[in-house]
Scaffold this motif. Sequence first.
Motif, PDB file in Angstrom:
ATOM      1  N   THR A 155       9.106  52.520  10.545  1.00  9.48           N
ATOM      2  CA  THR A 155       7.766  52.962  10.788  1.00  9.48           C
ATOM      3  C   THR A 155       7.977  54.113  11.690  1.00  9.48           C
ATOM      4  OG1 THR A 155       7.516  51.336  12.633  1.00  9.48           O
ATOM      5  CG2 THR A 155       6.824  50.757  10.393  1.00  9.48           C
ATOM      6  N   ASN A 156       9.096  54.485  12.404  1.00 12.13           N
ATOM      7  CA  ASN A 156       9.025  55.727  13.365  1.00 12.13           C
ATOM      8  C   ASN A 156       9.999  56.436  13.303  1.00 12.13           C
ATOM      9  OD1 ASN A 156      11.148  54.333  15.175  1.00 12.13           O
ATOM     10  ND2 ASN A 156       9.570  52.895  14.700  1.00 12.13           N
ATOM     11  N   LEU A 157       9.947  57.736  13.882  1.00  8.80           N
ATOM     12  CA  LEU A 157      11.004  58.650  13.749  1.00  8.80           C
ATOM     13  C   LEU A 157      12.283  58.240  14.670  1.00  8.80           C
ATOM     14  CD1 LEU A 157      11.990  61.550  13.053  1.00  8.80           C
ATOM     15  CD2 LEU A 157      10.998  62.204  15.027  1.00  8.80           C
ATOM     16  N   SER A 158      12.204  57.361  15.704  1.00  2.00           N
ATOM     17  CA  SER A 158      13.332  56.911  16.384  1.00  2.00           C
ATOM     18  C   SER A 158      14.213  55.843  15.680  1.00  2.00           C
ATOM     19  CB  SER A 158      12.472  56.181  17.696  1.00  2.00           C
ATOM     20  OG  SER A 158      12.046  56.840  18.482  1.00  2.00           O
ATOM     21  N   ASP A 159      13.519  55.029  14.950  1.00  4.06           N
ATOM     22  CA  ASP A 159      14.370  54.282  13.944  1.00  4.06           C
ATOM     23  C   ASP A 159      15.276  55.220  13.109  1.00  4.06           C
ATOM     24  OD1 ASP A 159      14.157  51.865  15.018  1.00  4.06           O
ATOM     25  OD2 ASP A 159      12.680  51.028  13.614  1.00  4.06           O
ATOM     26  N   ALA A 160      14.572  56.073  12.391  1.00  3.25           N
ATOM     27  CA  ALA A 160      14.880  56.883  11.299  1.00  3.25           C
ATOM     28  C   ALA A 160      16.167  57.786  11.898  1.00  3.25           C
ATOM     29  CB  ALA A 160      14.039  57.748  10.754  1.00  3.25           C
ATOM     30  N   ARG A 161      15.897  58.419  12.833  1.00  2.00           N
ATOM     31  CA  ARG A 161      16.818  59.264  13.519  1.00  2.00           C
ATOM     32  C   ARG A 161      18.459  58.508  13.851  1.00  2.00           C
ATOM     33  NH1 ARG A 161      14.528  64.151  17.126  1.00  2.00           N
ATOM     34  NH2 ARG A 161      16.827  64.746  16.720  1.00  2.00           N
ATOM     35  N   TYR A 162      18.022  57.239  14.758  1.00  2.00           N
ATOM     36  CA  TYR A 162      19.133  56.548  14.867  1.00  2.00           C
ATOM     37  C   TYR A 162      19.917  56.061  13.965  1.00  2.00           C
ATOM     38  CZ  TYR A 162      21.678  52.842  16.901  1.00  2.00           C
ATOM     39  OH  TYR A 162      22.837  51.985  17.272  1.00  2.00           O
ATOM     40  N   CYS A 163      19.285  55.573  12.837  1.00  2.00           N
ATOM     41  CA  CYS A 163      20.096  54.905  11.814  1.00  2.00           C
ATOM     42  C   CYS A 163      20.723  55.975  11.088  1.00  2.00           C
ATOM     43  CB  CYS A 163      18.965  54.096  10.922  1.00  2.00           C
ATOM     44  SG  CYS A 163      18.323  52.655  11.436  1.00  2.00           S
ATOM     45  N   ALA A 164      20.035  57.167  10.702  1.00  2.00           N
ATOM     46  CA  ALA A 164      20.727  58.035   9.907  1.00  2.00           C
ATOM     47  C   ALA A 164      22.186  58.771  10.632  1.00  2.00           C
ATOM     48  CB  ALA A 164      19.791  59.435   9.767  1.00  2.00           C
ATOM     49  N   GLY A 165      21.931  58.566  12.093  1.00  2.00           N
ATOM     50  CA  GLY A 165      23.127  59.151  12.824  1.00  2.00           C
ATOM     51  C   GLY A 165      24.281  58.226  12.918  1.00  2.00           C
ATOM     52  N   MET A 166      23.992  56.786  12.629  1.00  2.00           N
ATOM     53  CA  MET A 166      24.924  55.884  12.549  1.00  2.00           C
ATOM     54  C   MET A 166      25.580  55.652  11.269  1.00  2.00           C
ATOM     55  SD  MET A 166      25.564  54.478  15.443  1.00  2.00           S
ATOM     56  CE  MET A 166      26.143  52.513  14.895  1.00  2.00           C
TER      57      MET A 166
ATOM     58  N   GLU B 269      -0.706  50.222   1.278  1.00  2.00           N
ATOM     59  CA  GLU B 269      -1.774  50.489   2.505  1.00  2.00           C
ATOM     60  C   GLU B 269      -2.216  49.092   3.195  1.00  2.00           C
ATOM     61  OE1 GLU B 269      -5.220  52.918   1.371  1.00  2.00           O
ATOM     62  OE2 GLU B 269      -3.915  54.476   0.370  1.00  2.00           O
ATOM     63  N   ALA B 270      -1.936  47.910   2.486  1.00  2.00           N
ATOM     64  CA  ALA B 270      -2.553  46.852   3.026  1.00  2.00           C
ATOM     65  C   ALA B 270      -1.276  46.195   4.146  1.00  2.00           C
ATOM     66  CB  ALA B 270      -2.756  45.756   1.976  1.00  2.00           C
ATOM     67  N   ALA B 271      -0.146  46.843   3.692  1.00  2.00           N
ATOM     68  CA  ALA B 271       1.076  46.325   4.817  1.00  2.00           C
ATOM     69  C   ALA B 271       0.935  46.639   6.034  1.00  2.00           C
ATOM     70  CB  ALA B 271       2.236  46.634   4.076  1.00  2.00           C
ATOM     71  N   GLU B 272       1.311  45.894   7.066  1.00  2.00           N
ATOM     72  CA  GLU B 272       1.627  46.060   8.451  1.00  2.00           C
ATOM     73  C   GLU B 272       2.224  47.283   8.800  1.00  2.00           C
ATOM     74  OE1 GLU B 272       2.547  42.578  10.876  1.00  2.00           O
ATOM     75  OE2 GLU B 272       0.579  41.272  10.049  1.00  2.00           O
ATOM     76  N   THR B 273       3.249  47.324   8.053  1.00  2.00           N
ATOM     77  CA  THR B 273       4.288  48.435   8.198  1.00  2.00           C
ATOM     78  C   THR B 273       4.162  49.664   7.374  1.00  2.00           C
ATOM     79  OG1 THR B 273       5.880  47.349   6.659  1.00  2.00           O
ATOM     80  CG2 THR B 273       6.128  46.767   9.047  1.00  2.00           C
ATOM     81  N   TYR B 274       2.973  49.791   6.811  1.00  2.00           N
ATOM     82  CA  TYR B 274       2.586  50.997   5.984  1.00  2.00           C
ATOM     83  C   TYR B 274       2.604  52.529   6.702  1.00  2.00           C
ATOM     84  CZ  TYR B 274      -0.613  54.473   3.773  1.00  2.00           C
ATOM     85  OH  TYR B 274      -1.280  55.632   3.170  1.00  2.00           O
ATOM     86  N   VAL B 275       3.245  53.119   6.072  1.00  2.00           N
ATOM     87  CA  VAL B 275       3.378  54.547   6.487  1.00  2.00           C
ATOM     88  C   VAL B 275       2.592  55.694   5.605  1.00  2.00           C
ATOM     89  CG1 VAL B 275       5.241  56.360   7.137  1.00  2.00           C
ATOM     90  CG2 VAL B 275       5.896  53.779   7.580  1.00  2.00           C
TER      91      VAL B 275
END
Length: 205
Positions: free
Chosen positions: A12-23, A34-40
């Motif tokens: 749901t956020n850039l922090s996760d995305a960049r960290y995981c891509a870097g790993m 749209e109904a999901a809590e984690t919807y982006v």
Amino acid sequence: MLKTVVKISNVTNLSDARYCAGMGVEMLGFSIDEAAETYVDLKKFNDIRSWIAGVQIVAETELTEASLLLEKIERYQPNAIQISNAELLPWLKSETARPLILKVEADQDADTIEEIMVKNAPYVTYFLLESGSDTPLAGDWQDFLNTLSARFSILLGFGITTENATFLLDDVNISGIALRGGEEIRPGYKDFGDLMDVLEALEEE
């Protein structure tokens, strides 16, 4: 580099995305429902996507309506699609060349899980096994996973710890694992916690 295929679900956020891509994570999953809590939403999705490279972007959906799903796919343009409704697989296979992931609930009896995989194996790249009740990997699970992984490509999405992550790859021979992203404390600030611990345990020495 990581020792196996890793998918991060519910990003749901850039922090996760960049960290995981870097790993060296191979797949990042984003909910397009749209109904999901984690919807982006599409704008945020594209903003995050513009900052990362070298990963497969997975559209995660619980949608059951084919026309709506196709519309979402055309808007988001993911590299792969994850669904829960197996009935959509033959249609999706005919409509797109993208890899397909079927999420399978692990809190079912073994015969049902195996039947689902046998029936749908021609359509999917991976089966993602997740547990809504966070079932521990105890009892007969190891033997059952060994049986499944000998026949199907399994991403294991529950019961993974820093202590058992490498064991699962070496002794159970699953195709990969799936972890979940989490919320930022505030924009740009994130405690990666267990996610970081497991990824570091999977780093090549």
